[in-house]
Design an enzyme around this catalytic site. Structure first.
Site, PDB file in Angstrom:
ATOM      1  CD  GLU A  35      -4.490   7.363  10.051  1.00 34.08           C
ATOM      2  OE1 GLU A  35      -3.994   8.402  10.519  1.00 34.08           O
ATOM      3  OE2 GLU A  35      -4.178   6.236  10.446  1.00 34.08           O
ATOM      4  CG  ASN A  82      -5.110   3.438   8.399  1.00 43.49           C
ATOM      5  OD1 ASN A  82      -5.348   2.556   7.581  1.00 43.49           O
ATOM      6  ND2 ASN A  82      -4.553   4.590   8.054  1.00 43.49           N
ATOM      7  NE  ARG A 115      -3.291   2.527   2.615  1.00 48.63           N
ATOM      8  CZ  ARG A 115      -3.124   3.357   3.642  1.00 48.63           C
ATOM      9  NH1 ARG A 115      -2.495   2.968   4.732  1.00 48.63           N
ATOM     10  NH2 ARG A 115      -3.616   4.579   3.599  1.00 48.63           N
TER      11      ARG A 115
HETATM   12  C1  PNW Z   1      -1.022   7.243  10.856  1.00 53.19           C
HETATM   13  N1  PNW Z   1      -2.755   9.819  16.545  1.00 53.19           N
HETATM   14  O1  PNW Z   1      -0.975   8.453  11.533  1.00 53.19           O
HETATM   15  C2  PNW Z   1      -0.697   7.611   9.432  1.00 53.19           C
HETATM   16  O2  PNW Z   1      -1.575   7.109   8.468  1.00 53.19           O
HETATM   17  C3  PNW Z   1       0.714   7.347   9.064  1.00 53.19           C
HETATM   18  O3  PNW Z   1       1.081   8.240   8.054  1.00 53.19           O
HETATM   19  C4  PNW Z   1       1.611   7.451  10.292  1.00 53.19           C
HETATM   20  O4  PNW Z   1       2.963   7.416  10.005  1.00 53.19           O
HETATM   21  C5  PNW Z   1       1.208   6.327  11.213  1.00 53.19           C
HETATM   22  O5  PNW Z   1      -0.184   6.342  11.487  1.00 53.19           O
HETATM   23  C6  PNW Z   1       1.956   6.312  12.534  1.00 53.19           C
HETATM   24  O6  PNW Z   1       1.700   7.480  13.241  1.00 53.19           O
HETATM   25  C7  PNW Z   1      -1.415   8.687  12.797  1.00 53.19           C
HETATM   26  O7  PNW Z   1      -2.253  10.849  17.068  1.00 53.19           O
HETATM   27  C8  PNW Z   1      -0.932   9.833  13.398  1.00 53.19           C
HETATM   28  O8  PNW Z   1      -3.641   9.162  17.123  1.00 53.19           O
HETATM   29  C9  PNW Z   1      -1.369  10.196  14.634  1.00 53.19           C
HETATM   30  C10 PNW Z   1      -2.315   9.423  15.288  1.00 53.19           C
HETATM   31  C11 PNW Z   1      -2.796   8.256  14.709  1.00 53.19           C
HETATM   32  C12 PNW Z   1      -2.339   7.890  13.449  1.00 53.19           C
END
Ligand code: PNW
Length: 489
Positions: free
Chosen positions: A206, A334, A116
């Site tokens: 997201e 996710n 992906r």
């Molecule tokens: C996701 N939170 O981001 C994204 O889809 C990715 O790009 C990222 O690298 C990965 O998860 C890891 O962080 C998030 O604060 C960023 O809850 C922040 C949160 C959740 C997911």
């Protein structure tokens, strides 16, 4: 590190380099390992389960100024001092734009059958809309061909947060319906260019994260701190953009394609697995995703959301709700964590969120609470509430304070612990008949972790950013074993 641990790792690493068939032959000959397999038998995944890895354009590609790429809100944000840890940016990142062939070989060695990745909108339309950049799709054409030549199916995401800066400047990005329309046009253009080979599409990555961190808290690009009403409108425009993209992809695709989303659906987990808490957790999941997954699935905002939002509710038409809820071919979730829910008859909604104590364990990222059960309850709630569509876990993984030891290896035992526990729960869902069809581990390699810059590592491969060397971590060897056996171990 003790010698015993080292020996264990060397053995594991040795096994992992063999072909799957040989590895299982080696398995049969060792009584000690036979015992492991007996347990693993209970954790077998369905035949044809798709094991994959994931990345996103701005986090890995680099080549920020090459081949006519325009500027995205993340270029602007990361180049603004003080926004990203150590003022890091994605100008070079993992240099994946130039090293993609090598990176496909990393996938090949893991044995993944799906990758992906996301497409950078500003490479394709540097202005966001208008004239496409003739070189915009060249890189993705090369990448897709390389994946297919290696037997890896491409799963493309159209929006992983790198909005073209001109759309931010013109109408305030997702605050404007024009951005939703431009997204639909861009999605159709990309689908017409790649869908002869790319059959699986995700529109948006997201909603909650880029809307809230970007427009409410200001910690992600474009770094705004808007009122509730404006944030709600931006969120609405984003799901509208998703719906327009679904329609545009289908309209312009060559041959049949499958379309879904990759959403950070927040998952309510029952505090105790009794029928009343389970029902409460499912209801909490429906409400806590009112502005994204729920409106996409149900074609309306929930009563509770509209009541709570009051005058701050977004403005929308019935026609827009129809577009937003265009039926999908599959659902991408996710899932990194969950929140606990208990039944509570004193509340009109019938449930209460149970806050975690300070001692609740988390991974290197402070938000990443360890909650393996989220990978069971997430798919289960979603399929119970919204029908038995195929579900993909489009991201799951964790950050760890990885370091390269003197022997050059990275012993990320915490990531292996995390994966073992989460995959066990995913297997539980699959074996109970929840239609989970695949899993994309975030991430193939360490990369630009948004506002955390390069300080939080999520990869199966350790990246030395000074040399761009990729080194498989212990978790890469673990994941390869999982894939080879189609089973948690
Ligand atoms: C996701 N939170 O981001 C994204 O889809 C990715 O790009 C990222 O690298 C990965 O998860 C890891 O962080 C998030 O604060 C960023 O809850 C922040 C949160 C959740 C997911």
């Amino acid at each position: 590190m003790s010698d015993i641990t080292r020996r264990g790792f060397t053995k594991l690493a040795g096994l992992a380099t063999m072909q799957p068939a040989m590895a299982s032959a080696a398995f049969m000959t060792s009584p000690e390992e036979d015992a492991v397999q007996a347990v693993a038998g209970d954790r077998q995944f369905p035949k044809d389960f798709l094991w994959g890895t994931a990345t996103a354009s701005y986090q890995v590609e680099g080549a920020a100024k090459e081949d006519g790429r325009g500027v995205s809100v993340w270029d602007t944000f990361s180049h603004t001092p003080g926004k990203v840890v150590n003022d890091a940016n994605g100008d070079v990142a993992d240099d994946h734009y130039h090293r993609y062939k090598q990176d496909v070989q990393l996938m090949q060695a893991l044995g993944v059958k799906g990758y992906r990745f996301s497409i950078a909108w500003p490479r394709v339309f540097p202005g966001g809309s208008g004239a496409p950049n003739p070189k915009g799709l060249d890189f993705y054409n090369r990448l897709v061909d390389e994946l297919l030549a290696n037997g890896i199916q491409p799963y493309a995401t159209l929006y992983h947060w790198d909005l073209p800066q001109p759309l931010q400047d013109k109408g305030g990005g997702w605050e404007s319906r024009e951005t939703a329309k431009a997204f639909g046009d861009y999605a159709g253009h990309v689908a017409s260019g790649l869908s002869d080979r790319v059959k699986d599409w995700f529109t948006v990555n997201e909603f909650w994260v880029f809307i809230n961190l970007g427009y409410r808290f200001g910690t992600h690009a474009p770094g705004l701190k808007l009122s509730n009403a404006r944030v709600n409108q931006a969120a609405h425009n984003a799901v509208l953009g998703h719906g327009l993209a679904v329609q545009a992809i289908r309209a312009r695709a060559k041959g049949s394609v499958r379309v879904g989303i990759a959403d950070s659906t927040s998952i309510g987990v029952p505090v105790i697995e009794t029928p009343e808490h389970i029902a409460a957790a499912q209801q909490a999941t429906r409400e806590s995703n009112a502005q994204a997954m729920t409106v996409i699935q149900e074609g309306k905002y929930t009563d509770k959301f509209l009541r709570d939002a009051g005058a701050d509710a977004p403005k929308y038409t019935a026609e827009e709700l129809k577009i937003i809820s265009t039926p999908l071919d599959f659902i991408g979730l996710n899932i990194y964590t969950g929140y606990f829910v208990a039944a509570d008859s004193s509340k009109p909604e019938g449930y209460a969120v149970v806050a975690n104590p300070k001692s609740y364990p988390h991974m290197a990222s402070s938000w990443l609470n360890v909650c393996p059960e989220s990978l069971y309850w997430g798919p289960r709630h979603v399929s119970k509430m919204w029908g038995n569509k195929p579900i993909y876990i489009t991201e799951n993984g964790c950050s760890s304070s990885d370091i390269q030891e003197k022997d050059g290896k990275v012993y990320d035992t915490d990531r292996v612990m995390y994966l073992r526990n989460y995959l066990t729960q995913l297997g539980r869902a699959a074996n109970e008949g929840v239609p989970v069809r695949g899993y994309f581990l975030w991430s193939l390699m360490d990369n630009f972790e948004w506002a955390d810059g390069y300080t939080n590592r999520f990869g199966l491969h350790y990246v030395d950013y000074a040399t761009q060397t990729r080194t498989p971590k212990l978790s890469a060897n673990y994941y390869r074993e999982v894939i080879a056996r189609n089973s948690v171990l």
